[in-house]
Design an enzyme around this catalytic site. Structure first.
Site, PDB file in Angstrom:
ATOM      1  N   GLU A 283       0.604  -1.192  -0.039  1.00 47.01           N
ATOM      2  CA  GLU A 283      -0.016   0.208  -0.412  1.00 47.01           C
ATOM      3  C   GLU A 283       0.501   1.486  -0.011  1.00 47.01           C
ATOM      4  O   GLU A 283       0.895   2.074  -0.697  1.00 47.01           O
ATOM      5  CB  GLU A 283      -0.785  -0.330   1.435  1.00 47.01           C
ATOM      6  CG  GLU A 283      -2.277  -0.746   1.037  1.00 47.01           C
ATOM      7  CD  GLU A 283      -2.889  -0.574   0.060  1.00 47.01           C
ATOM      8  OE1 GLU A 283      -3.085   0.820  -0.044  1.00 47.01           O
ATOM      9  OE2 GLU A 283      -3.402  -1.409  -0.585  1.00 47.01           O
ATOM     10  N   VAL A 284       2.087   1.089   1.088  1.00 39.01           N
ATOM     11  CA  VAL A 284       2.747   2.533   0.679  1.00 39.01           C
ATOM     12  C   VAL A 284       3.626   2.432   0.065  1.00 39.01           C
ATOM     13  O   VAL A 284       4.140   3.826  -0.266  1.00 39.01           O
ATOM     14  CB  VAL A 284       3.465   2.272   2.526  1.00 39.01           C
ATOM     15  CG1 VAL A 284       4.206   3.638   2.483  1.00 39.01           C
ATOM     16  CG2 VAL A 284       2.573   2.552   3.738  1.00 39.01           C
TER      17      VAL A 284
ATOM     18  N   HIS B 150      -7.682   7.857   8.394  1.00 37.24           N
ATOM     19  CA  HIS B 150      -7.668   8.062   9.841  1.00 37.24           C
ATOM     20  C   HIS B 150      -7.741   9.367  10.461  1.00 37.24           C
ATOM     21  O   HIS B 150      -7.782  10.518   9.722  1.00 37.24           O
ATOM     22  CB  HIS B 150      -6.140   7.879  10.511  1.00 37.24           C
ATOM     23  CG  HIS B 150      -5.350   6.052  10.473  1.00 37.24           C
ATOM     24  ND1 HIS B 150      -5.757   5.801   9.728  1.00 37.24           N
ATOM     25  CD2 HIS B 150      -4.310   5.764  11.155  1.00 37.24           C
ATOM     26  CE1 HIS B 150      -5.015   4.590   9.549  1.00 37.24           C
ATOM     27  NE2 HIS B 150      -4.166   5.423  10.202  1.00 37.24           N
TER      28      HIS B 150
ATOM     29  N   ASN C 198      -3.947   7.902   5.842  1.00 37.31           N
ATOM     30  CA  ASN C 198      -2.949   7.515   6.652  1.00 37.31           C
ATOM     31  C   ASN C 198      -1.547   7.070   5.710  1.00 37.31           C
ATOM     32  O   ASN C 198      -0.444   7.411   5.758  1.00 37.31           O
ATOM     33  CB  ASN C 198      -3.572   6.045   7.303  1.00 37.31           C
ATOM     34  CG  ASN C 198      -4.454   5.440   6.551  1.00 37.31           C
ATOM     35  OD1 ASN C 198      -5.539   5.883   6.082  1.00 37.31           O
ATOM     36  ND2 ASN C 198      -4.112   4.275   6.629  1.00 37.31           N
TER      37      ASN C 198
ATOM     38  N   ARG D  15      -9.930   0.270  15.148  1.00 40.06           N
ATOM     39  CA  ARG D  15     -10.139   0.225  13.361  1.00 40.06           C
ATOM     40  C   ARG D  15     -11.216   0.958  13.895  1.00 40.06           C
ATOM     41  O   ARG D  15     -12.258  -0.030  14.206  1.00 40.06           O
ATOM     42  CB  ARG D  15      -9.438  -0.928  13.301  1.00 40.06           C
ATOM     43  CG  ARG D  15      -9.481  -1.759  12.681  1.00 40.06           C
ATOM     44  CD  ARG D  15      -8.196  -0.592  11.459  1.00 40.06           C
ATOM     45  NE  ARG D  15      -7.167  -1.420  11.764  1.00 40.06           N
ATOM     46  CZ  ARG D  15      -5.422  -1.262  11.642  1.00 40.06           C
ATOM     47  NH1 ARG D  15      -5.958   0.127  10.768  1.00 40.06           N
ATOM     48  NH2 ARG D  15      -5.027  -1.688  11.983  1.00 40.06           N
TER      49      ARG D  15
ATOM     50  N   CYS E 182       1.519   6.489  11.383  1.00 41.48           N
ATOM     51  CA  CYS E 182       0.524   7.405  10.445  1.00 41.48           C
ATOM     52  C   CYS E 182      -0.494   8.105  11.963  1.00 41.48           C
ATOM     53  O   CYS E 182      -0.942   9.230  11.246  1.00 41.48           O
ATOM     54  CB  CYS E 182      -0.404   6.348   9.856  1.00 41.48           C
ATOM     55  SG  CYS E 182      -0.594   4.582  10.049  1.00 41.48           S
TER      56      CYS E 182
HETATM   57  N1  LIG Z   1       0.294   1.588   5.574  1.00 43.31           N
HETATM   58  C1  LIG Z   1      -0.371   2.204   6.123  1.00 43.31           C
HETATM   59  O1  LIG Z   1      -0.659   3.024   6.584  1.00 43.31           O
HETATM   60  C2  LIG Z   1       1.188   2.506   7.113  1.00 43.31           C
HETATM   61  C3  LIG Z   1       1.735   3.967   7.545  1.00 43.31           C
HETATM   62  C4  LIG Z   1       2.400   3.909   8.246  1.00 43.31           C
HETATM   63  C5  LIG Z   1       3.434   3.049   8.311  1.00 43.31           C
HETATM   64  N2  LIG Z   1       3.283   1.879   7.586  1.00 43.31           N
HETATM   65  C6  LIG Z   1       4.478   1.152   8.046  1.00 43.31           C
HETATM   66  O2  LIG Z   1       5.004   0.567   6.079  1.00 43.31           O
HETATM   67  C7  LIG Z   1       5.474  -0.927   5.696  1.00 43.31           C
HETATM   68  C8  LIG Z   1       4.544  -1.371   5.059  1.00 43.31           C
HETATM   69  O3  LIG Z   1       3.145  -1.164   5.263  1.00 43.31           O
HETATM   70  P1  LIG Z   1       2.538  -1.723   4.078  1.00 43.31           P
HETATM   71  O4  LIG Z   1       0.600  -0.761   4.713  1.00 43.31           O
HETATM   72  O5  LIG Z   1       2.496  -0.683   2.764  1.00 43.31           O
HETATM   73  O6  LIG Z   1       1.875  -2.856   4.046  1.00 43.31           O
HETATM   74  P2  LIG Z   1       2.105  -4.196   3.329  1.00 43.31           P
HETATM   75  O7  LIG Z   1       0.755  -3.690   1.111  1.00 43.31           O
HETATM   76  O8  LIG Z   1       0.710  -5.437   3.464  1.00 43.31           O
HETATM   77  O9  LIG Z   1       3.068  -4.357   1.493  1.00 43.31           O
HETATM   78  C9  LIG Z   1       4.737  -5.200   2.073  1.00 43.31           C
HETATM   79  C10 LIG Z   1       5.540  -4.900   0.956  1.00 43.31           C
HETATM   80  O10 LIG Z   1       6.201  -4.990   1.569  1.00 43.31           O
HETATM   81  C11 LIG Z   1       6.513  -6.105   0.898  1.00 43.31           C
HETATM   82  N3  LIG Z   1       7.427  -6.884   1.468  1.00 43.31           N
HETATM   83  C12 LIG Z   1       7.009  -8.300   2.964  1.00 43.31           C
HETATM   84  N4  LIG Z   1       7.492  -8.944   3.258  1.00 43.31           N
HETATM   85  C13 LIG Z   1       9.052  -8.887   2.691  1.00 43.31           C
HETATM   86  C14 LIG Z   1      10.168  -9.205   2.443  1.00 43.31           C
HETATM   87  N5  LIG Z   1      10.382 -10.604   3.361  1.00 43.31           N
HETATM   88  N6  LIG Z   1      11.242  -9.249   1.426  1.00 43.31           N
HETATM   89  C15 LIG Z   1      10.796  -8.231   0.685  1.00 43.31           C
HETATM   90  N7  LIG Z   1       9.782  -7.202   0.448  1.00 43.31           N
HETATM   91  C16 LIG Z   1       8.426  -7.620   1.628  1.00 43.31           C
HETATM   92  C17 LIG Z   1       5.356  -6.416   0.058  1.00 43.31           C
HETATM   93  O11 LIG Z   1       5.803  -7.535  -0.516  1.00 43.31           O
HETATM   94  P3  LIG Z   1       4.918  -8.733  -1.473  1.00 43.31           P
HETATM   95  O12 LIG Z   1       4.051  -8.084  -2.569  1.00 43.31           O
HETATM   96  O13 LIG Z   1       5.895  -9.816  -2.111  1.00 43.31           O
HETATM   97  O14 LIG Z   1       4.424 -10.083  -0.077  1.00 43.31           O
HETATM   98  C18 LIG Z   1       4.649  -5.798  -0.011  1.00 43.31           C
HETATM   99  O15 LIG Z   1       5.579  -5.090  -0.956  1.00 43.31           O
HETATM  100  C19 LIG Z   1       4.991  -1.159   7.408  1.00 43.31           C
HETATM  101  O16 LIG Z   1       6.363  -1.118   8.877  1.00 43.31           O
HETATM  102  C20 LIG Z   1       4.544  -0.559   8.065  1.00 43.31           C
HETATM  103  O17 LIG Z   1       3.515  -0.726   9.156  1.00 43.31           O
HETATM  104  C21 LIG Z   1       2.160   1.511   7.267  1.00 43.31           C
END
Ligand SMILES: NC(=O)c1ccc[n+]([C@@H]2O[C@H](COP(=O)([O-])OP(=O)(O)OC[C@H]3O[C@@H](n4cnc5c(N)ncnc54)[C@H](OP(=O)(O)O)[C@@H]3O)[C@@H](O)[C@H]2O)c1
Length: 325
Positions: free
Chosen positions: A11-12, A237, A303, A230, A129
């Site tokens: 997502e990010v 958010h 967020n 949630r 966030c």
């Molecule tokens: N969503 C939010 O609002 C938000 C806000 C602030 C911070 N964050 C932080 O940002 C990070 C990502 O969040 P997200 O919401 O984007 O999560 P997400 O949608 O679940 O995406 C996770 C990403 O990480 C990759 N990934 C997972 N395991 C991996 C590995 N072993 N090696 C390489 N890449 C890997 C996934 O690749 P695949 O597609 O190949 O699985 C995907 O590209 C987290 O640390 C989260 O806490 C999120």
């Protein structure tokens, strides 16, 4: 500028790519590398007029030289790969919680403490966030009046939990009632807990809001009492915040102080997450003064953008500006 995005399919990560286009950064980016897990290896992603192939993240990639590397693949990935990239002389902007509380890692919201980036190289942490939009809303008040106490309840979108969070809500809306990611059904519901329970009765998510806010405001005395919740919203958010200040002020002064922080707007409209999704502004409304030195407000922001990708890109821009890259 050579840029790498680790977690580019998330997502990010996908929002970074959208923002490179929206912010017209693609002209400055001479090489863009996208990394994800083995699951996404070979996937083609459109960025501007180019199609970029996603690479499986390997240790050797992180020893290459990049101008900036964005990490958004969770703490476990950051823990292993971000130090490798740092050791290879790279500047890493990390969205995970892994390094946020390390003393030697700046935790940055550029509008508030971007000066920390001057002369700095290495891992830079992007806050949680919920923390980002709260500190942006309260920054002016903190600067001019001082903050004694914050009581905050959050209303957090499912996208805060990444792709899995969105899929779970959408599946439940289609009638697939499996509960995999959230602790309870999220469709038509409100779940009063985010993150694991800690011994001090707050959750991990709530503890992040406490510790990160103190670090960003450089004040360990602020008392902070969050409840993170949630809600079945896709993006955006919301936060109901009560803030107690050291010095008293009139409501109009508070509104003016809210507005002094860049990218924060005060509005008389009662904005909802649906209306702010896709924007890069933190919106504050419903400021009230129930008693001396006590103020209430409603704060809404996207967020994934304000709370993650946009803040990280603002870090890059500020870092570049301060270090004349
Ligand atoms: N969503 C939010 O609002 C938000 C806000 C602030 C911070 N964050 C932080 O940002 C990070 C990502 O969040 P997200 O919401 O984007 O999560 P997400 O949608 O679940 O995406 C996770 C990403 O990480 C990759 N990934 C997972 N395991 C991996 C590995 N072993 N090696 C390489 N890449 C890997 C996934 O690749 P695949 O597609 O190949 O699985 C995907 O590209 C987290 O640390 C989260 O806490 C999120």
């Amino acid at each position: 500028m050579k840029i790498g995005v680790v977690g580019a399919t998330g997502e990010v990560g996908r929002t970074f790519l959208k923002l490179f286009e929206e912010y017209k950064m693609l002209n400055e980016i001479t090489e863009l590398r996208l990394f994800a897990s083995e699951r996404s290896k070979g996937q083609k992603v459109k960025v501007g007029s180019d199609e970029i192939i996603v690479e499986e993240l390997k240790e050797r990639n992180m020893t290459e030289r990049f101008d900036y590397l964005f990490f958004s693949a969770g703490s476990d990935v950051s823990k292993i790969y971000a130090p490798l990239a740092q050791n290879a002389d790279n500047t890493v902007i990390d969205n995970s919680s892994q390094f946020r509380m390390y003393n030697n890692v700046p935790l940055v919201v550029p509008e508030i403490n971007g000066d920390l980036l001057k002369g700095y190289k290495g891992i830079i942490a992007n806050p949680n966030c919920s923390t980002i939009q709260m500190v942006l809303a309260l920054n002016g008040i903190n600067q001019k009046l001082g903050i004694e106490e914050i009581v905050v309840s959050t209303y957090q979108a499912v996208s805060g939990a990444g792709n899995k969070g969105i899929t779970e809500l959408l599946n439940q809306e289609k009638g697939i009632n499996s509960v995999n990611h959230f602790p309870k059904v999220i469709k038509n519901n409100v779940i009063p807990i985010i993150g694991s329970d800690l011994d001090n009765s707050f959750t991990f998510e709530e503890e992040k809001m406490i510790k990160e806010t103190r670090k960003i405001f450089s004040n360990n005395e602020i008392r902070i009492f969050p409840t993170t919740v949630r809600v079945p919203v896709l993006y955006g958010h919301s936060e109901s915040i009560l803030v107690k200040t050291k010095i008293d002020a009139e409501k109009d002064e508070i509104i003016n102080l809210i507005k002094i922080t860049p990218n924060v707007e005060y509005t008389d409209e009662k904005l909802t997450p649906l209306e702010v999704a896709g924007t890069d502004t933190t919106f504050v409304s419903r400021v009230r003064k129930p008693q001396e030195k006590t103020f209430l407000m409603w704060v809404v922001a996207d967020n994934i953008r304000v709370g993650a990708a946009t803040n990280a890109i603002r870090i890059l821009k500020k870092h570049k500006e301060l270090n004349k890259k």
